[in-house]
Motif scaffolding. Sequence first.
Motif, PDB file in Angstrom:
ATOM      1  N   LYS A 682      40.884  37.411  33.145  1.00 49.99           N
ATOM      2  CA  LYS A 682      40.419  36.309  33.974  1.00 49.99           C
ATOM      3  C   LYS A 682      41.580  35.661  34.720  1.00 49.99           C
ATOM      4  N   PHE A 683      42.713  35.449  34.019  1.00 49.03           N
ATOM      5  CA  PHE A 683      43.872  34.825  34.653  1.00 49.03           C
ATOM      6  C   PHE A 683      44.472  35.733  35.716  1.00 49.03           C
ATOM      7  N   TYR A 684      44.439  37.087  35.498  1.00 46.67           N
ATOM      8  CA  TYR A 684      44.951  38.009  36.499  1.00 46.67           C
ATOM      9  C   TYR A 684      44.107  37.915  37.788  1.00 46.67           C
ATOM     10  N   MET A 685      42.804  37.802  37.615  1.00 47.89           N
ATOM     11  CA  MET A 685      41.923  37.683  38.776  1.00 47.89           C
ATOM     12  C   MET A 685      42.175  36.370  39.514  1.00 47.89           C
ATOM     13  N   LEU A 686      42.374  35.260  38.766  1.00 49.83           N
ATOM     14  CA  LEU A 686      42.651  33.976  39.403  1.00 49.83           C
ATOM     15  C   LEU A 686      43.980  33.995  40.156  1.00 49.83           C
ATOM     16  N   ALA A 687      44.937  34.723  39.624  1.00 50.71           N
ATOM     17  CA  ALA A 687      46.221  34.841  40.313  1.00 50.71           C
ATOM     18  C   ALA A 687      46.042  35.548  41.648  1.00 50.71           C
ATOM     19  N   GLU A 688      45.244  36.632  41.673  1.00 52.60           N
ATOM     20  CA  GLU A 688      45.005  37.346  42.913  1.00 52.60           C
ATOM     21  C   GLU A 688      44.271  36.468  43.931  1.00 52.60           C
ATOM     22  N   GLU A 689      43.338  35.662  43.437  1.00 52.33           N
ATOM     23  CA  GLU A 689      42.610  34.769  44.332  1.00 52.33           C
ATOM     24  C   GLU A 689      43.536  33.713  44.933  1.00 52.33           C
ATOM     25  N   ALA A 690      44.441  33.155  44.124  1.00 50.63           N
ATOM     26  CA  ALA A 690      45.372  32.139  44.618  1.00 50.63           C
ATOM     27  C   ALA A 690      46.285  32.719  45.687  1.00 50.63           C
TER      28      ALA A 690
END
Length: 696
Positions: A682-690
């Motif tokens: 989940k955190f990896y996906m949020l990093a890509e979104e940011a």
Amino acid sequence: MEENSGSTRLILHPLDLSDINQNQCSWPTQVSDDENNGSFSCKDSPIFSVAMGMKRKRNIMQKKNEQNAKPRAMKYQWKVAAHKALYMEDPWKEFHLDELEVETAIRYRYNALCKKWVVDKVNIKMAKEPFNHGAMRSCYRVKKPSHVSSGNWAHASNYVAKRYMEDVDRKIYFEDVKLQMDAKLWSEEYNRHNPPKKVDIFQMYVIELCNRSGKPLYHLEHYIEGNYIKYNSNSGFISREAIRLTPQAFSHFTFERSGHELIVVDIQGVGDLYTDPQIHTVSGKEYGDGNLGIKGMALFFHSHVCNNICGSLGLSPFDLAPSEKRVNKKILQTQQSCKTRVRGTEEICILPSQYERSHLTEFLRARTPTFSDSSPPDSPIDAEISDSSRQPRSSESSNRTMSYSSEDMDGKDEEKSEDDSDDCCNLGNSSDSCMGSLRRNRYDSESSATSVDEHDRIAFQNLLARKSRPSSVLNEVQLRKLMENTDNIKSETSVLGQVHLEMAKYYELGRFLAEDEEDYDHDAALFHMQHAADCGIMEAVIIMARLHLHLQHDLLVGISVTENQEKGVEFMLKAAKGGDRAAIIFMAKAYDTGENLGLVRSRSWKEAVYWYDRAVNMEETDAGGEFDACMDDPTYQLLSRQADLYRQGGFGLEKDPNRAGELYQEAADAAMAAMKGRLANKFYMLAEEAWGELEE
């Protein structure tokens, strides 16, 4: 006057009340005549006759004689006491110790100033059976001649040899001597400030009877006749039957003069000649099982009431709650009956000079030297113990601990042989109990067992002057603030604050609970917890913060106070600045959500990010970067929350998608290390979104 047939006759009539009332204005006023030793002279008057003047003078002389009668009687008593001391018979004559066989013993003497042991041989005669015993040791009569009268046992001095009734480690004998000799140096430092009554502590040695089976060890002390009294103990006891000012002031003096590093208690002996004291140290180590550490200091100050000797020496009163002062009022009233009074010539202990007040930075730098702690030897028969023919000298002050004093009470070094000085007696200052007035001369060889350079004594004196600090919390807080604002000076943990914290804990445990009370004194416990927090003790600061914020707390669970968010946040912020992880996260969440900030502070994401980041860095430093599965608010949660704040922006924090992506990436790595695979994804996906928002 009456005239009759040319002649004159004088007729005298007695005065009546009307005559006296008419002549009141003509009565002479009485004028003090300093040359006549305070008597009153009056002018000639028809009212007062010569006989009346003689009667008045006789009354004045009678009063003077009554005033002088007591001092004359006391002087006469001292002459009688001195005569008895010089010509008294040997109190042990009836036991015929001089007829016993001579034994050769190895004597170990401790030089507390130089931290060295000195060894020599002495001849003694010891009784076979003990004549008394205490709770732990048996006492034997001993005769030991001085160096001058080595072959004359009839004039040998009386000693007491003490041996533990139970088998103990031989090292304990040497530790006991070290304790007593360190305490003796503190008595010399106390005397240097010229108190009303000077004190002394028995010179004690270890002797080894090498010709006996097992080579048993004994403690050897001078025998002094008198009324043996225990004035205080190592656990807060104070004698109610023999209230004395000097013993209590001496203990208080050692606490302040050592900079709160130790306190000498368990004061007992004959008059002001003490023996078997105990020393409490901050670490609670050394000096045997009787060293109760900071807990022992708390027990002493709970029952200590400052007297006029404490005040004259410049000692500051220890802070007590109003309820404690009311309880100690009886002791204070009893102290008023003590006869010891200050003379006004005492040397104040710790007050800085006018120059030091105007240059506080230099003053604080001078008061924070580095000291090394020397531990007792594993065995006394080692490099510390040297032959008496090679008397060591110490020139390095860095090897000294705080249990040292300065010069002897008379300030002079007298060249005497060691054995000769051991056995010399003279008539010293009287004690309050009028017993045990025989004192040994304080030669340098007796107080330290080896000669010491004057340079060393001055160094110790300056060392103690720099370390000395008051017992009041107000002065402690001011000093700590100055130290925090001064460059290159690290604020150390306050011992005084730890003492107050231990007193609060003792109250909750019921240690100070009176017999007729069912619950402990909540006000007194809270008072000491407050003072401990003011001194910067982290545990107390957290307790006070949680008390005022109505949060769960571990100490003083039965106490509740009116909710005060402003005060609670102040304590919590203080704990956070001190490095407490829970307090740091509390402040981060408070600035993040705006809750539990009170009315003075407002919501700030910039402050929240600062505290979140500090919590993360503290975990990496203290835990070595390893994740603790039992930890509240784990690292990945703190990192992800920082990322959320940077991604959104606001409340004083600028929006930064790039920084948010980096923090999400770190949170994902931390979650993966914690075996949280789904959360990491989940955190990896949020990093890509940011980072995607950054490209847009």
